[in-house]
Design a protein around this motif. Structure first.
Motif, short mmCIF file in Angstrom:
data_model
loop_
_atom_site.label_atom_id
_atom_site.label_comp_id
_atom_site.label_asym_id
_atom_site.label_seq_id
_atom_site.Cartn_x
_atom_site.Cartn_y
_atom_site.Cartn_z
N SER A 8 11.64 48.26 -71.41
CA SER A 8 11.96 49.68 -71.53
C SER A 8 10.73 50.53 -71.21
CB SER A 8 12.42 49.98 -72.97
OG SER A 8 12.32 51.35 -73.22
N ILE A 87 16.54 62.71 -69.90
CA ILE A 87 15.64 61.92 -69.05
C ILE A 87 16.46 61.06 -68.10
CG2 ILE A 87 13.86 60.14 -69.00
CD1 ILE A 87 12.75 61.12 -71.52
N TYR A 91 15.89 60.64 -64.26
CA TYR A 91 15.32 59.33 -63.96
C TYR A 91 16.09 58.66 -62.82
CZ TYR A 91 12.56 55.27 -65.53
OH TYR A 91 11.66 54.25 -65.64
N PHE A 210 6.34 59.47 -72.90
CA PHE A 210 7.28 59.08 -71.85
C PHE A 210 7.09 57.61 -71.49
CE2 PHE A 210 8.91 58.51 -67.63
CZ PHE A 210 9.99 59.38 -67.52
N SER A 211 5.84 57.24 -71.23
CA SER A 211 5.57 55.91 -70.73
C SER A 211 5.86 54.84 -71.77
CB SER A 211 4.12 55.83 -70.26
OG SER A 211 3.92 54.60 -69.61
N1 PHE Z 1 9.13 54.45 -70.50
C1 PHE Z 1 9.96 54.48 -69.34
C2 PHE Z 1 9.10 54.47 -68.11
O1 PHE Z 1 7.90 54.41 -68.20
C3 PHE Z 1 10.88 55.67 -69.34
C4 PHE Z 1 11.59 55.83 -70.62
C5 PHE Z 1 11.32 56.92 -71.40
C6 PHE Z 1 12.48 54.87 -71.06
C7 PHE Z 1 11.91 57.06 -72.63
C8 PHE Z 1 13.09 54.97 -72.27
C9 PHE Z 1 12.79 56.06 -73.06
O2 PHE Z 1 9.57 54.54 -67.03
#
Ligand code: PHE
Length: 436
Positions: A8, A87, A91, A210-211
């Motif tokens: 994830s 997101i 995304y 986010f990451s």
């Molecule tokens: N962390 C994921 C990424 O780096 C994006 C994401 C954000 C997934 C929030 C789940 C929750 O791409």
């Protein structure tokens, strides 16, 4: 479980968004701040989400309700579902670009005689190609979510992750042989602290959330499946380390290329898509077959990394509709897919045909990115810190972190201190200054 959580976390956030933010926010100094955010804010918030999830073995909203019945804390869960949904809708747009680059790569279209800046610009502003790719990607995510995540995807992320890391390693070496290598390295390693402004700090916190997939109930949900023996601190440490290593390495691939190809580091969302094809061409131009296979493989892996993240964004919203609104799972999944597709299409078009209709001076795509990473996620982070650090009983938290006393966690007090004071105060200060 470490793999699922890492699946994830590792995604476009590391390879696309991290370099974009580094480029927009001045390079090395941003990276230092980012690392501090990951260690002092991201990691403790991740442990806290694990605590909430495993303590209750339930989806986020129910989890908050069980731990604090009859209070407004469940807003923490609702916030998570909302962010996940927003997101997800943008995304899929960037994932669609990745899908296009995968296809283009195998169709041998990404050859050296292209101007990749123009190529990227033409593609994203096209009236329907990016939309088609985003929708195809959305359907791929949908199929996996409906069929169930466990068997397939998880087994296969065991192979995918190490392979992605290996390819990234090779690309770093390739990048180091490019002409802009010195300038790139300087940009990444020589901090210019005069570039640090409140808005740079806010970007760093937002990028860390986010990451690491934080503040949206995703890791909390995953933790509800953890067994009684999972070491929460160690798991968080592994996920944070993998995620950070991938992001920093992505920086080391992209920036030597940025200075070799002559694009501006603050090019924005297209940075990775403009520079990477050049890395492939320069590195493998003399052995086209290898270059062709290698770039194809890279985009496939990036696509899969995006898919595991997209699944983890889709799942909490689907689970919410299924469990709270009592929809059959399949119907719930379709509702999420269709609604996110509609918003995703608008996001995609906001960079092309709808570019003349900005929202607060931004495209819808940028607006969604801004409102989630820089507004809702920091607020959600504060909420989680306050909840675990102040509302939950300390003994319950200790029992969870130490597996009912079976583990010795010498840093428990440090963790408490971070979650009660450092993380929430830092986010509040950065958030207020950054937004102003
Ligand atoms: N962390 C994921 C990424 O780096 C994006 C994401 C954000 C997934 C929030 C789940 C929750 O791409």
């Amino acid at each position: 479980m470490v793999l699922a959580a890492a699946g994830s976390a590792v995604g476009l956030g590391n390879i696309w968004r991290f370099p974009t933010e580094v480029g927009n926010n001045g390079g090395a100094a941003f990276i230092l701040i980012y690392l501090a955010c990951v260690i002092f804010v991201g990691a403790p918030v991740m442990v806290s989400e694990f605590v909430i999830g495993r303590r209750t073995h339930a989806n986020t909203i129910t989890a908050f309700r069980r731990l604090a019945p009859g209070t407004w804390w469940s807003i923490g869960g609702v916030e998570g579902v909302l962010v996940a949904f927003i997101i997800l809708s943008y995304y899929i747009v960037v994932s669609g670009w990745t899908l296009h680059y995968t296809v283009a790569s195998f169709a041998n279209q990404l050859t050296a005689d292209h101007d990749f800046q123009q190529y990227f610009g033409d593609f994203v502003s096209h009236a329907w190609w990016p939309v088609v790719y985003a929708l195809v990607f959305m359907l791929m995510t949908h199929v996996v979510v409906v069929r169930g995540v466990q068997g397939g995807i998880e087994r296969f992320s065991k192979v995918m992750m190490p392979m992605l890391l290996l390819i990234i390693g090779v690309l770093v070496v390739c990048s180091f042989s490019m002409s802009g290598f010195r300038e790139g390295l300087e940009f990444l390693l020589k901090p210019d602290f005069s570039k640090i402004t409140p808005s740079v700090l806010l970007s760093a916190v937002g990028q860390a959330f986010f990451s690491l997939s934080l503040a949206m109930g995703c890791l909390c949900t995953y933790a509800s499946y953890f067994g009684p023996d999972t070491n929460l601190v160690k798991t968080a440490f592994s996920v944070v380390t993998i995620d950070t290593v991938v992001a920093v390495l992505a920086g080391f691939i992209i920036f030597p290329a940025v200075f070799s190809v002559g694009v501006a580091p603050n090019e924005g969302a297209g940075l990775v898509f403009i520079t990477l094809p050049s890395v492939f061409n320069i590195a493998f131009g003399h052995v086209p077959l290898i270059g062709y296979l290698f770039s194809g493989l890279f985009y496939v892996l990036l696509l899969l990394a995006a898919l595991t993240s997209a699944i983890s964004l889709h799942e909490p919203v689907t689970a919410y509709l299924h469990e709270e609104w009592h929809m059959p799972r399949r119907t719930a999944a379709w509702c999420v897919t269709i609604a996110a597709s509609v918003l995703g299409v608008l996001c995609s078009l906001s960079m092309g045909p709808l570019a003349d209709y900005p929202i607060f001076g931004m495209s819808l795509f940028d607006f969604f990115d801004f409102i989630t990473a820089k507004v809702i996620m920091p607020l959600g982070g504060i909420l989680i810190c306050l909840f675990v650090g102040r509302r939950m009983d300390e003994e319950a938290v200790r029992a969870e972190v130490t597996n009912e006393g079976r583990l010795r966690i010498p840093i428990f007090r440090l963790y408490r201190f971070l979650i009660r004071w450092v993380a929430p105060l830092a986010i509040i200060a950065i958030f207020i200054r950054g937004l102003l």
